[in-house]
Design a protein around this motif. Sequence first.
Motif, PDB file in Angstrom:
ATOM      1  N   UNK A   6     -26.611  11.727  -1.656  1.00 29.79           N
ATOM      2  CA  UNK A   6     -26.651  11.117  -2.984  1.00 29.79           C
ATOM      3  C   UNK A   6     -28.039  11.276  -3.592  1.00 29.79           C
ATOM      4  N   UNK A   7     -28.085  11.448  -4.908  1.00 29.80           N
ATOM      5  CA  UNK A   7     -29.371  11.597  -5.577  1.00 29.80           C
ATOM      6  C   UNK A   7     -29.227  11.478  -7.078  1.00 29.80           C
ATOM      7  N   UNK A   8     -30.335  11.695  -7.774  1.00 26.35           N
ATOM      8  CA  UNK A   8     -30.378  11.470  -9.219  1.00 26.35           C
ATOM      9  C   UNK A   8     -30.383  12.787 -10.003  1.00 26.35           C
ATOM     10  N   UNK A   9     -29.884  12.731 -11.214  1.00 27.79           N
ATOM     11  CA  UNK A   9     -29.995  13.845 -12.138  1.00 27.79           C
ATOM     12  C   UNK A   9     -31.337  13.719 -12.845  1.00 27.79           C
ATOM     13  N   UNK A  10     -32.327  14.450 -12.355  1.00 28.72           N
ATOM     14  CA  UNK A  10     -33.690  14.320 -12.865  1.00 28.72           C
ATOM     15  C   UNK A  10     -34.509  13.385 -11.978  1.00 28.72           C
ATOM     16  N   UNK A 207     -14.365  24.793  -0.394  1.00 28.58           N
ATOM     17  CA  UNK A 207     -14.855  24.192  -1.636  1.00 28.58           C
ATOM     18  C   UNK A 207     -15.073  22.688  -1.474  1.00 28.58           C
ATOM     19  N   UNK A 208     -14.303  22.036  -0.591  1.00 26.52           N
ATOM     20  CA  UNK A 208     -14.508  20.605  -0.336  1.00 26.52           C
ATOM     21  C   UNK A 208     -15.623  20.378   0.683  1.00 26.52           C
ATOM     22  N   UNK A 209     -15.954  21.408   1.441  1.00 28.31           N
ATOM     23  CA  UNK A 209     -17.057  21.306   2.399  1.00 28.31           C
ATOM     24  C   UNK A 209     -18.396  21.608   1.740  1.00 28.31           C
ATOM     25  N   UNK A 210     -18.367  22.062   0.495  1.00 26.89           N
ATOM     26  CA  UNK A 210     -19.587  22.420  -0.233  1.00 26.89           C
ATOM     27  C   UNK A 210     -19.348  22.098  -1.706  1.00 26.89           C
ATOM     28  N   UNK A 211     -19.233  20.778  -1.978  1.00 25.37           N
ATOM     29  CA  UNK A 211     -18.866  20.365  -3.333  1.00 25.37           C
ATOM     30  C   UNK A 211     -20.120  19.963  -4.092  1.00 25.37           C
ATOM     31  N   UNK A 212     -20.034  20.024  -5.414  1.00 25.79           N
ATOM     32  CA  UNK A 212     -21.137  19.509  -6.224  1.00 25.79           C
ATOM     33  C   UNK A 212     -20.532  18.571  -7.262  1.00 25.79           C
ATOM     34  N   UNK A 213     -20.928  17.295  -7.165  1.00 22.92           N
ATOM     35  CA  UNK A 213     -20.291  16.252  -7.976  1.00 22.92           C
ATOM     36  C   UNK A 213     -21.320  15.583  -8.879  1.00 22.92           C
ATOM     37  N   UNK A 214     -20.899  15.277 -10.107  1.00 17.68           N
ATOM     38  CA  UNK A 214     -21.656  14.391 -10.991  1.00 17.68           C
ATOM     39  C   UNK A 214     -20.854  13.110 -11.172  1.00 17.68           C
ATOM     40  N   UNK A 215     -21.546  11.988 -11.150  1.00 13.89           N
ATOM     41  CA  UNK A 215     -20.902  10.690 -11.363  1.00 13.89           C
ATOM     42  C   UNK A 215     -21.795   9.817 -12.234  1.00 13.89           C
ATOM     43  N   UNK A 216     -21.172   9.037 -13.109  1.00 16.85           N
ATOM     44  CA  UNK A 216     -21.873   7.985 -13.853  1.00 16.85           C
ATOM     45  C   UNK A 216     -20.800   7.117 -14.477  1.00 16.85           C
ATOM     46  N   UNK A 217     -21.217   5.987 -15.050  1.00 18.62           N
ATOM     47  CA  UNK A 217     -20.306   5.301 -15.950  1.00 18.62           C
ATOM     48  C   UNK A 217     -20.247   6.102 -17.234  1.00 18.62           C
ATOM     49  N   UNK A 218     -19.234   5.833 -18.074  1.00 22.08           N
ATOM     50  CA  UNK A 218     -19.133   6.640 -19.291  1.00 22.08           C
ATOM     51  C   UNK A 218     -18.383   5.876 -20.387  1.00 22.08           C
ATOM     52  N   UNK A 229     -23.021   5.664 -19.152  1.00 31.14           N
ATOM     53  CA  UNK A 229     -23.323   4.239 -18.978  1.00 31.14           C
ATOM     54  C   UNK A 229     -23.660   3.990 -17.509  1.00 31.14           C
ATOM     55  N   UNK A 230     -24.262   2.820 -17.243  1.00 29.40           N
ATOM     56  CA  UNK A 230     -24.421   2.418 -15.854  1.00 29.40           C
ATOM     57  C   UNK A 230     -23.036   2.063 -15.294  1.00 29.40           C
ATOM     58  N   UNK A 231     -22.860   2.317 -14.001  1.00 26.97           N
ATOM     59  CA  UNK A 231     -21.517   2.173 -13.413  1.00 26.97           C
ATOM     60  C   UNK A 231     -20.920   0.795 -13.658  1.00 26.97           C
ATOM     61  N   UNK A 232     -21.723  -0.251 -13.447  1.00 29.91           N
ATOM     62  CA  UNK A 232     -21.154  -1.605 -13.544  1.00 29.91           C
ATOM     63  C   UNK A 232     -20.908  -2.037 -14.987  1.00 29.91           C
ATOM     64  N   UNK A 253     -23.194  17.509  -2.467  1.00 33.86           N
ATOM     65  CA  UNK A 253     -24.140  16.674  -3.213  1.00 33.86           C
ATOM     66  C   UNK A 253     -23.424  15.839  -4.269  1.00 33.86           C
ATOM     67  N   UNK A 254     -23.823  14.571  -4.364  1.00 31.65           N
ATOM     68  CA  UNK A 254     -23.329  13.676  -5.418  1.00 31.65           C
ATOM     69  C   UNK A 254     -24.525  13.294  -6.275  1.00 31.65           C
ATOM     70  N   UNK A 255     -24.542  13.790  -7.504  1.00 28.35           N
ATOM     71  CA  UNK A 255     -25.666  13.548  -8.408  1.00 28.35           C
ATOM     72  C   UNK A 255     -25.270  12.459  -9.403  1.00 28.35           C
ATOM     73  N   UNK A 256     -26.090  11.408  -9.459  1.00 25.20           N
ATOM     74  CA  UNK A 256     -25.803  10.298 -10.357  1.00 25.20           C
ATOM     75  C   UNK A 256     -26.524  10.503 -11.687  1.00 25.20           C
ATOM     76  N   UNK A 257     -25.765  10.451 -12.775  1.00 24.91           N
ATOM     77  CA  UNK A 257     -26.322  10.647 -14.122  1.00 24.91           C
ATOM     78  C   UNK A 257     -26.221   9.382 -14.971  1.00 24.91           C
ATOM     79  N   UNK A 258     -26.108   8.216 -14.327  1.00 28.02           N
ATOM     80  CA  UNK A 258     -26.155   6.963 -15.090  1.00 28.02           C
ATOM     81  C   UNK A 258     -27.537   6.813 -15.706  1.00 28.02           C
ATOM     82  N   UNK A 259     -27.664   6.064 -16.827  1.00 30.28           N
ATOM     83  CA  UNK A 259     -28.999   5.868 -17.415  1.00 30.28           C
ATOM     84  C   UNK A 259     -29.976   5.233 -16.419  1.00 30.28           C
ATOM     85  N   UNK A 260     -29.499   4.389 -15.527  1.00 29.75           N
ATOM     86  CA  UNK A 260     -30.412   3.748 -14.561  1.00 29.75           C
ATOM     87  C   UNK A 260     -30.673   4.622 -13.329  1.00 29.75           C
ATOM     88  N   UNK A 261     -30.218   5.861 -13.337  1.00 28.39           N
ATOM     89  CA  UNK A 261     -30.445   6.865 -12.290  1.00 28.39           C
ATOM     90  C   UNK A 261     -30.404   6.339 -10.851  1.00 28.39           C
TER      91      UNK A 261
END
Length: 279
Positions: A6-10, A207-218, A229-232, A253-261
């Motif tokens: 897990x990590x941040x976008x930026x 493809x599931x063993x080497x995935x690249x995901x973005x997640x955030x609230x929206x 948006x932030x997830x909560x 990798x799961x990259x979090x792009x919520x404003x609160x990173x």
Amino acid sequence: MAGLLFGTGGTPHSAKTASTIDGIRRSAELGLGCMEIEFVQGVKMGEAGARLVAETAVREGVKLSAHAPYFINLNAHEPEKIRASQGRIIQTARIAAICGAESIVFHTAFYLGDPPEQAYNTVKKCLEEIMGQLKRENNRVWIRPEVVGKVSQFGTLEEILNLSTELERIAPCMDFAHWHARTGKFNSYQEFTSILLQIEERLGRAALDNIHIHVSGIAYSKKGEIKHLNLKESDFQYIELLQALKDYDVKGLVICESPNLEEDALLLQATCDTLLKTD
Ligand SMILES: [Zn+2]
């Protein structure tokens, strides 16, 4: 779920400075496993800088990916705009490779009123040229067009899977928040697993063993994505998503792009750890 990082976008907000190197250091301090370098306003990093980034990432044990500039449209109607877009993707891939990043992601195109099939063919041809150039340069970075959130943007799940099937070294950047915003659906365990199954069916287990995901609230409307948006503060069912990723033993990798990173990246990581323990 040792296979997901897990990590941040930026660079995380709490880093000493906004630099990529301080971002990597801060990610490691926070206990995050990866970070996406944002070249979204242009690739301003040079080769010497990229080599320092690579050294830092190895030392700190943080995996990297990179986001190409926003000013990309492989379906632009002017040839010079297409060439400039191709150049931005190639330049991102060059610097990302020196940084030691395994993947780059980007928003592929806008339809500009064209029928989706026509846009698809134009995009595919442009990507083929890009992949040819990168192959000649021996660049082995994964090129990942992103599933995007606005209905005016090229990049449905289907389109990205088709490109990934037809072209070598192309793989999806699966942005679950975008897909939820674009469709108004895909926000439950069942629907998340259906996406994972679709990816596996089209591209194979690799493809599931080497995935690249973005997640955030929206936040979204009928036209799709409005803003992240932030997830909560959003309706996004991230716990159900994590449960699906765990049940299908997804790695990458799961990259979090919520404003609160980093806050949400840590929330995702901690939730994931809890799911593992309650196994
Ligand atoms: Zn993006």
